[in-house]
Design a protein around this motif. Structure first.
Motif, PDB file in Angstrom:
ATOM      1  N   ARG A 171      17.054 -13.520 -55.958  1.00 53.27           N
ATOM      2  CA  ARG A 171      16.550 -14.246 -54.935  1.00 53.27           C
ATOM      3  C   ARG A 171      15.458 -13.996 -54.655  1.00 53.27           C
ATOM      4  NH1 ARG A 171      19.870 -17.319 -50.900  1.00 53.27           N
ATOM      5  NH2 ARG A 171      18.407 -17.362 -48.835  1.00 53.27           N
ATOM      6  N   LEU A 172      14.404 -15.312 -54.804  1.00 51.66           N
ATOM      7  CA  LEU A 172      13.183 -15.140 -54.428  1.00 51.66           C
ATOM      8  C   LEU A 172      12.677 -15.901 -53.200  1.00 51.66           C
ATOM      9  CD1 LEU A 172      10.168 -14.415 -55.490  1.00 51.66           C
ATOM     10  CD2 LEU A 172      10.040 -16.220 -56.800  1.00 51.66           C
ATOM     11  N   VAL A 181      17.710 -21.736 -62.518  1.00 55.66           N
ATOM     12  CA  VAL A 181      16.992 -21.653 -61.458  1.00 55.66           C
ATOM     13  C   VAL A 181      17.623 -22.938 -60.413  1.00 55.66           C
ATOM     14  CG1 VAL A 181      14.973 -21.880 -60.277  1.00 55.66           C
ATOM     15  CG2 VAL A 181      15.016 -20.844 -62.322  1.00 55.66           C
ATOM     16  N   ASP A 182      18.080 -22.544 -59.149  1.00 56.99           N
ATOM     17  CA  ASP A 182      18.293 -23.195 -58.233  1.00 56.99           C
ATOM     18  C   ASP A 182      17.239 -23.152 -56.956  1.00 56.99           C
ATOM     19  OD1 ASP A 182      20.731 -24.801 -59.076  1.00 56.99           O
ATOM     20  OD2 ASP A 182      21.385 -22.607 -59.426  1.00 56.99           O
ATOM     21  N   ILE A 191      13.161 -21.013 -51.312  1.00 58.13           N
ATOM     22  CA  ILE A 191      13.980 -20.205 -51.616  1.00 58.13           C
ATOM     23  C   ILE A 191      14.696 -20.251 -53.331  1.00 58.13           C
ATOM     24  CG2 ILE A 191      16.173 -18.591 -51.421  1.00 58.13           C
ATOM     25  CD1 ILE A 191      15.540 -19.349 -48.212  1.00 58.13           C
ATOM     26  N   VAL A 192      14.386 -19.316 -54.028  1.00 59.86           N
ATOM     27  CA  VAL A 192      14.689 -19.561 -55.580  1.00 59.86           C
ATOM     28  C   VAL A 192      16.035 -18.528 -55.610  1.00 59.86           C
ATOM     29  CG1 VAL A 192      14.364 -19.831 -57.850  1.00 59.86           C
ATOM     30  CG2 VAL A 192      12.691 -20.262 -56.147  1.00 59.86           C
ATOM     31  N   ARG A 217       8.628 -12.625 -52.400  1.00 65.28           N
ATOM     32  CA  ARG A 217       9.206 -11.242 -52.219  1.00 65.28           C
ATOM     33  C   ARG A 217      10.953 -11.473 -52.570  1.00 65.28           C
ATOM     34  NH1 ARG A 217      12.699 -11.581 -47.964  1.00 65.28           N
ATOM     35  NH2 ARG A 217      12.008 -12.893 -46.435  1.00 65.28           N
ATOM     36  N   PHE A 218      11.178 -10.612 -53.434  1.00 66.37           N
ATOM     37  CA  PHE A 218      12.509 -10.501 -53.927  1.00 66.37           C
ATOM     38  C   PHE A 218      13.300  -9.942 -52.720  1.00 66.37           C
ATOM     39  CE2 PHE A 218      10.086 -10.962 -57.670  1.00 66.37           C
ATOM     40  CZ  PHE A 218      10.846 -11.836 -58.677  1.00 66.37           C
ATOM     41  N   GLU A 219      14.442 -10.769 -52.721  1.00 68.24           N
ATOM     42  CA  GLU A 219      15.557 -10.091 -51.855  1.00 68.24           C
ATOM     43  C   GLU A 219      16.647  -9.256 -52.632  1.00 68.24           C
ATOM     44  OE1 GLU A 219      17.164 -13.383 -49.493  1.00 68.24           O
ATOM     45  OE2 GLU A 219      15.618 -12.983 -47.973  1.00 68.24           O
TER      46      GLU A 219
END
Length: 153
Positions: free
Chosen positions: A53-54, A92-93, A74-75, A40-42
């Motif tokens: 933020r995924l 991507v972190d 968390i990406v 889910r995306f925040e």
């Protein structure tokens, strides 16, 4: 040590449909999480300089462990380049206290017309040491299979 992982697949859909699925948060949440995960995306802002933020969650009892919590990855990602119909490049972190997951991975998704549909190529540069090559290859292949199922309907 920096590592590059690659994967590709031809999907039976038009390049325009495939490319659209790379930038639509609803589509991405449906196909990007590898098998066994939900996403889910925040937040989501698909433009060069935009970010997302995924949150990826493993199901209860899953054998793997998350990078952020016991059952969650968390990406944090930034869109570096979007070439309409051709390429999406992201920095991507992973959110993690484990230094093995530190560093910015660059993910490049490219689409091109191919016999039978669209060739989708993924290139992941500077993959963090904590991500095994075998697990990453399986995850990339799973996401590509999910993408194919999503756009081929």
């Amino acid at each position: 040590m920096p590592r590059t992982d690659k994967a590709s697949r031809v999907v039976a859909a038009a390049p325009e449909r495939v490319f659209a699925a790379l930038l639509d948060p609803g589509a991405l949440a449906a196909w990007l999480p590898p098998e066994g995960m939900a996403g889910r995306f925040e937040r989501f802002d698909a433009r060069p300089g935009g970010s997302y933020r995924l949150v990826l969650t493993y199901p209860d009892g899953w054998a793997a462990s998350g990078k952020a919590t016991a059952d969650t990855d968390i990406v944090e990602a930034r869109f570096l380049q979007i070439v309409p119909g051709v390429r999406v490049v992201q920095a991507v972190d992973f959110v993690s206290d484990d230094p093995a997951y530190a560093g910015t991975m660059t993910m490049t998704w490219e689409v091109a017309r191919a016999e039978g549909g669209t060739r989708v190529e993924i290139r992941a540069d500077d993959v963090p040491d904590g991500i095994s090559a075998a697990d990453h290859a399986a995850g990339l292949a799973s996401s590509l299979a999910n993408l194919a199922a999503h756009v081929e309907r």
